[in-house]
Design a protein around this motif. Structure first.
Motif, PDB file in Angstrom:
ATOM      1  N   MET A 126       0.828  -1.199   0.000  1.00 49.56           N
ATOM      2  CA  MET A 126       0.000   0.000   0.000  1.00 49.56           C
ATOM      3  C   MET A 126       0.867   1.254   0.000  1.00 49.56           C
ATOM      4  SD  MET A 126      -3.104  -1.255  -0.120  1.00 49.56           S
ATOM      5  CE  MET A 126      -3.807   0.345  -0.216  1.00 49.56           C
ATOM      6  N   GLY A 127       2.013   1.170   0.660  1.00 43.62           N
ATOM      7  CA  GLY A 127       2.952   2.281   0.621  1.00 43.62           C
ATOM      8  C   GLY A 127       3.375   2.554  -0.814  1.00 43.62           C
ATOM      9  N   GLY A 128       3.635   1.476  -1.547  1.00 45.79           N
ATOM     10  CA  GLY A 128       3.993   1.607  -2.961  1.00 45.79           C
ATOM     11  C   GLY A 128       2.862   2.235  -3.763  1.00 45.79           C
ATOM     12  N   GLU A 129       1.634   1.831  -3.446  1.00 47.09           N
ATOM     13  CA  GLU A 129       0.467   2.387  -4.147  1.00 47.09           C
ATOM     14  C   GLU A 129       0.323   3.878  -3.862  1.00 47.09           C
ATOM     15  OE1 GLU A 129      -1.556   0.901  -6.406  1.00 47.09           O
ATOM     16  OE2 GLU A 129      -0.019  -0.651  -6.262  1.00 47.09           O
ATOM     17  N   LEU A 130       0.632   4.237  -2.608  1.00 45.31           N
ATOM     18  CA  LEU A 130       0.543   5.650  -2.236  1.00 45.31           C
ATOM     19  C   LEU A 130       1.573   6.467  -3.011  1.00 45.31           C
ATOM     20  CD1 LEU A 130      -0.624   7.892  -0.497  1.00 45.31           C
ATOM     21  CD2 LEU A 130       0.955   7.235   1.325  1.00 45.31           C
ATOM     22  N   VAL A 131       2.790   5.917  -3.063  1.00 48.02           N
ATOM     23  CA  VAL A 131       3.837   6.607  -3.821  1.00 48.02           C
ATOM     24  C   VAL A 131       3.418   6.749  -5.285  1.00 48.02           C
ATOM     25  CG1 VAL A 131       6.213   6.385  -4.665  1.00 48.02           C
ATOM     26  CG2 VAL A 131       5.683   5.884  -2.264  1.00 48.02           C
ATOM     27  N   ALA A 132       2.814   5.689  -5.820  1.00 47.22           N
ATOM     28  CA  ALA A 132       2.367   5.738  -7.218  1.00 47.22           C
ATOM     29  C   ALA A 132       1.288   6.803  -7.415  1.00 47.22           C
ATOM     30  CB  ALA A 132       1.842   4.361  -7.646  1.00 47.22           C
ATOM     31  N   ALA A 133       0.369   6.859  -6.449  1.00 49.93           N
ATOM     32  CA  ALA A 133      -0.710   7.848  -6.555  1.00 49.93           C
ATOM     33  C   ALA A 133      -0.149   9.262  -6.508  1.00 49.93           C
ATOM     34  CB  ALA A 133      -1.727   7.642  -5.429  1.00 49.93           C
ATOM     35  N   ILE A 134       0.840   9.458  -5.615  1.00 49.04           N
ATOM     36  CA  ILE A 134       1.473  10.779  -5.536  1.00 49.04           C
ATOM     37  C   ILE A 134       2.180  11.077  -6.858  1.00 49.04           C
ATOM     38  CG2 ILE A 134       3.264  12.144  -4.368  1.00 49.04           C
ATOM     39  CD1 ILE A 134       2.563  10.546  -1.802  1.00 49.04           C
ATOM     40  N   ALA A 160      -6.052   3.080  -4.665  1.00 51.18           N
ATOM     41  CA  ALA A 160      -4.906   2.199  -4.876  1.00 51.18           C
ATOM     42  C   ALA A 160      -5.177   1.298  -6.083  1.00 51.18           C
ATOM     43  CB  ALA A 160      -4.676   1.364  -3.636  1.00 51.18           C
ATOM     44  N   PHE A 161      -4.164   0.642  -6.565  1.00 49.50           N
ATOM     45  CA  PHE A 161      -4.279  -0.375  -7.615  1.00 49.50           C
ATOM     46  C   PHE A 161      -4.978   0.143  -8.873  1.00 49.50           C
ATOM     47  CE2 PHE A 161      -4.823  -2.537  -3.410  1.00 49.50           C
ATOM     48  CZ  PHE A 161      -3.539  -3.041  -3.324  1.00 49.50           C
ATOM     49  N   ALA A 162      -4.542   1.323  -9.314  1.00 52.33           N
ATOM     50  CA  ALA A 162      -5.197   1.922 -10.486  1.00 52.33           C
ATOM     51  C   ALA A 162      -5.168   0.964 -11.666  1.00 52.33           C
ATOM     52  CB  ALA A 162      -4.491   3.231 -10.855  1.00 52.33           C
ATOM     53  N   ALA A 211     -11.682  -2.517  -1.584  1.00 51.12           N
ATOM     54  CA  ALA A 211     -12.349  -1.269  -1.215  1.00 51.12           C
ATOM     55  C   ALA A 211     -11.411  -0.077  -1.366  1.00 51.12           C
ATOM     56  CB  ALA A 211     -12.855  -1.363   0.216  1.00 51.12           C
ATOM     57  N   PHE A 212     -10.129  -0.295  -1.093  1.00 57.34           N
ATOM     58  CA  PHE A 212      -9.179   0.819  -1.158  1.00 57.34           C
ATOM     59  C   PHE A 212      -8.929   1.264  -2.608  1.00 57.34           C
ATOM     60  CE2 PHE A 212      -7.502  -0.975   3.025  1.00 57.34           C
ATOM     61  CZ  PHE A 212      -8.283  -0.102   3.765  1.00 57.34           C
ATOM     62  N   GLN A 213      -9.386   0.478  -3.561  1.00 56.50           N
ATOM     63  CA  GLN A 213      -9.252   0.902  -4.952  1.00 56.50           C
ATOM     64  C   GLN A 213     -10.294   1.972  -5.291  1.00 56.50           C
ATOM     65  OE1 GLN A 213     -10.431  -1.855  -8.100  1.00 56.50           O
ATOM     66  NE2 GLN A 213      -8.669  -1.170  -9.315  1.00 56.50           N
ATOM     67  N   ALA A 214     -11.518   1.711  -4.854  1.00 59.80           N
ATOM     68  CA  ALA A 214     -12.606   2.578  -5.280  1.00 59.80           C
ATOM     69  C   ALA A 214     -12.757   3.826  -4.424  1.00 59.80           C
ATOM     70  CB  ALA A 214     -13.906   1.780  -5.267  1.00 59.80           C
ATOM     71  N   MET A 215     -12.367   3.732  -3.144  1.00 59.27           N
ATOM     72  CA  MET A 215     -12.680   4.840  -2.245  1.00 59.27           C
ATOM     73  C   MET A 215     -11.757   6.038  -2.453  1.00 59.27           C
ATOM     74  SD  MET A 215     -13.477   2.827   1.240  1.00 59.27           S
ATOM     75  CE  MET A 215     -14.639   4.002   1.885  1.00 59.27           C
ATOM     76  N   PRO A 216     -12.297   7.234  -2.260  1.00 62.90           N
ATOM     77  CA  PRO A 216     -11.428   8.409  -2.325  1.00 62.90           C
ATOM     78  C   PRO A 216     -10.358   8.319  -1.234  1.00 62.90           C
ATOM     79  CG  PRO A 216     -13.665   8.989  -1.594  1.00 62.90           C
ATOM     80  CD  PRO A 216     -13.696   7.563  -1.987  1.00 62.90           C
ATOM     81  N   GLY A 217      -9.158   8.673  -1.561  1.00 62.65           N
ATOM     82  CA  GLY A 217      -8.073   8.572  -0.587  1.00 62.65           C
ATOM     83  C   GLY A 217      -7.688   7.140  -0.286  1.00 62.65           C
ATOM     84  N   GLY A 218      -8.104   6.222  -1.122  1.00 62.53           N
ATOM     85  CA  GLY A 218      -7.924   4.796  -0.842  1.00 62.53           C
ATOM     86  C   GLY A 218      -6.470   4.385  -0.621  1.00 62.53           C
ATOM     87  N   LEU A 234      -3.928   6.197   0.412  1.00 65.42           N
ATOM     88  CA  LEU A 234      -3.438   6.728   1.690  1.00 65.42           C
ATOM     89  C   LEU A 234      -4.059   5.975   2.865  1.00 65.42           C
ATOM     90  CD1 LEU A 234      -1.959   8.912   3.363  1.00 65.42           C
ATOM     91  CD2 LEU A 234      -4.010  10.332   3.139  1.00 65.42           C
ATOM     92  N   ILE A 235      -5.379   5.831   2.835  1.00 65.09           N
ATOM     93  CA  ILE A 235      -6.065   5.146   3.933  1.00 65.09           C
ATOM     94  C   ILE A 235      -5.608   3.696   4.029  1.00 65.09           C
ATOM     95  CG2 ILE A 235      -8.322   4.345   4.739  1.00 65.09           C
ATOM     96  CD1 ILE A 235      -7.933   7.282   5.197  1.00 65.09           C
ATOM     97  N   GLY A 236      -5.440   3.065   2.879  1.00 69.87           N
ATOM     98  CA  GLY A 236      -4.987   1.679   2.872  1.00 69.87           C
ATOM     99  C   GLY A 236      -3.631   1.541   3.545  1.00 69.87           C
ATOM    100  N   PHE A 237      -2.745   2.456   3.221  1.00 69.65           N
ATOM    101  CA  PHE A 237      -1.414   2.417   3.832  1.00 69.65           C
ATOM    102  C   PHE A 237      -1.517   2.624   5.347  1.00 69.65           C
ATOM    103  CE2 PHE A 237       2.330   4.982   5.161  1.00 69.65           C
ATOM    104  CZ  PHE A 237       3.235   3.943   5.170  1.00 69.65           C
ATOM    105  N   LEU A 238      -2.257   3.655   5.751  1.00 71.35           N
ATOM    106  CA  LEU A 238      -2.401   3.938   7.175  1.00 71.35           C
ATOM    107  C   LEU A 238      -3.061   2.767   7.908  1.00 71.35           C
ATOM    108  CD1 LEU A 238      -3.509   7.690   7.092  1.00 71.35           C
ATOM    109  CD2 LEU A 238      -1.229   6.748   7.533  1.00 71.35           C
ATOM    110  N   PHE A 239      -4.013   2.135   7.224  1.00 71.87           N
ATOM    111  CA  PHE A 239      -4.727   1.015   7.822  1.00 71.87           C
ATOM    112  C   PHE A 239      -3.769  -0.123   8.179  1.00 71.87           C
ATOM    113  CE2 PHE A 239      -6.962  -3.056   7.275  1.00 71.87           C
ATOM    114  CZ  PHE A 239      -7.935  -2.925   8.238  1.00 71.87           C
TER     115      PHE A 239
END
Ligand code: PHE
Length: 480
Positions: free
Chosen positions: A131-139, A148-150, A320-327, A329-334
């Motif tokens: 999820m950290g990787g996904e966050l970096v990708a989103a940024i 996440a997981f675009a 769920a972290f794919q579809a949700m706004p902020g997914g 970031l929230i996924g990583f924090l989760f």
């Protein structure tokens, strides 16, 4: 001859918490763990929600809280590892030192639990890094609040868990990393290691927990989640569900593994223990409830199955972290949140045998922590191989209640369904019947009425309830 370690103070100098608050933080950290955030929601989901939650709360109030006080009291009186502390209480009560056996059972159970706990925490570590990787990708996409997981399909997202489980080396690396951190902290000692970790990690934990729950309340389906968790359908209450609720209550409060005896032995100051115990039991239960309110709104909003069981957190939520706004970031924090919770618990699991090695074998803390961390690490390898190389191996498969269980689930099931209830049963008989009442009342600091109520719950309600649940849980055939 005095060993070098003892002369240096690691075996002889008394270790202790610097304050009551530090003890509470460490004990809450021990109690709050994978049990609250991964297992409780999964069990509640599988067992139909509200009815399970009610039984769970009843067990915590009638058995859990009294036993938390019982364990802490033994530790505080004994001032040493679990076995030594029970012996001390027995001696002062003119009871047999043989009662210390349940301290031994507890230390073995803690060791066994640590072995698979670290494997599961390793999954958490893996998902946190994904999820950290996904966050970096989103940024990188210029969309830090994106999902996440675009571009991935649901199948692709869910197959991550299978890929992880099929890769023994990856599992091993994560398991090693988690156990290594646990070992590092425990080997630094009560004050510089355990207490310090709790003082940093627990506040971070609570901030994350509240933050993600508020997020879920806005972005998720909060009303469906509360209805699910707090509406009781009593037709769902089978003996198995009751058994599972008791097992979960014991596991979540860290009871029966002598963890609270060990932590209680580091209390230096006098002062009542009733309020302290209540704080610990209440905090643990609140966190389990809030964890449910954190996870299920997200589960329902994404149209996922609440009865997903153990895969709920690892397979369902990432979708769920794919579809949700902020997914992302929230996924990583989760997953960071679960990691923190798991770490403060695994610390306490390693501390129990470590204190035993120090107190009974006269090893230094470093040697003791190293031996048990390494041992649990090696045993944990069997659990993780059960998902790939040793798939299909069912160590206690000949016993009907463990039939078909893989290695990890077998160790989890055997400790949770056999060892913890057994340990708790002996604990309650010892404190309820054998230990000297005057000494107990003085140490707990309870008033006459509360003391009588407490002793009644410990002497009668605990052994009978645990005995029944143990009997029917182990021999489901008895119910026809
Ligand atoms: N209570 C911890 C949890 O809920 C697990 C645990 C059990 C920790 C026993 C220490 C001792 O995850």
């Amino acid at each position: 001859m005095v060993s070098k370690g003892a002369a240096m103070g690691s075996a002889s100098a008394k270790e202790g918490w610097s304050s009551r608050g530090a003890f509470i933080l460490a004990a809450v950290g021990a109690a709050v763990g994978l049990g609250n955030i991964w297992r409780f929601p999964a069990l509640a989901g599988e067992s139909g929600g509200g009815a399970f939650v009610l039984v769970y709360i009843a067990f915590v109030a009638l058995l859990g809280l009294p036993l938390v006080l019982a364990e802490i009291t033994i530790g505080r009186i004994g001032q040493t590892d679990a076995v030594g502390s029970i012996k001390e209480v027995a001696k002062r009560s003119q009871a047999s030192g043989g009662w210390s056996a349940f301290g031994g059972i507890g230390a073995i159970a803690a060791f066994l639990i640590l072995s698979f706990y670290s494997v599961v925490a390793g999954w958490v570590l893996y998902y946190a890094s994904v999820m950290g990787g996904e966050l970096v990708a989103a940024i990188g996409r210029g969309d830090p609040l994106g999902g996440a997981f675009a571009g991935e399909s649901v199948d692709q997202i869910q197959s991550r868990m299978g890929d992880l489980f099929g890769n023994p080396w990856l599992l091993l690396g994560m398991h090693a990393g988690f156990m290594g951190v646990t070992w590092f902290i425990v080997s630094r000692g009560v004050h510089a290691g355990i207490e310090k970790a709790a003082t940093y990690l627990m506040p971070a934990f609570f901030v994350l927990l509240i933050g993600i729950t508020i997020y879920g309340a806005f972005e998720g389906n909060f009303s469906e989640a509360t209805a699910f968790l707090f509406t009781a359908d009593f037709s769902k209450l089978t003996p198995q569900v009751i058994n599972a609720a008791l097992g979960q209550a014991l596991f979540s409060l860290s009871l029966g593994v002598a963890g609270l005896i060990t932590y209680g032995s580091y209390i230096r100051r006098s002062g009542g223990l009733g309020g302290t115990s209540a704080t610990i039991a209440l905090a643990d239960t609140m966190v389990a409830m809030v964890a449910g309110l954190m996870i299920f709104p997200i589960v329902f909003a994404a149209g996922l199955d609440p009865a997903g069981g153990p895969t709920l957190v690892f397979q369902a939520l990432p979708v769920a972290f794919q579809a949700m706004p902020g997914g992302a970031l929230i996924g990583f924090l989760f997953f960071l949140l679960i990691f923190v919770a798991a770490l403060t618990s695994s610390i306490s699991l390693l501390e129990v045998p470590t204190a035993y090695g120090k107190g009974e074998m006269r090893w230094t803390r470093f040697v003791s922590a190293s031996i048990f961390a390494l041992g649990a690490f090696i045993l944990g390898i069997a659990s993780l191989l059960g998902y790939n190389v040793w798939a299909g191996v069912s160590p206690l498969g000949f016993w009907s209640i463990f039939e078909g269980l893989d290695i990890l689930d077998t160790i989890d099931g055997f400790t949770g369904r056999v060892m913890l209830p057994l340990g708790v049963m002996l604990l309650s008989i010892f404190i309820g019947w054998k230990a000297d009442a005057k000494m107990l009342q003085a140490s707990t600091g309870l008033s006459n009425t509360t003391f009588r109520l407490w002793r009644f719950l410990v002497a009668w309600v605990c052994p009978i309830a645990v005995g029944l649940v143990l009997l029917f849980g182990l021999f489901p055939g008895l119910l026809g």
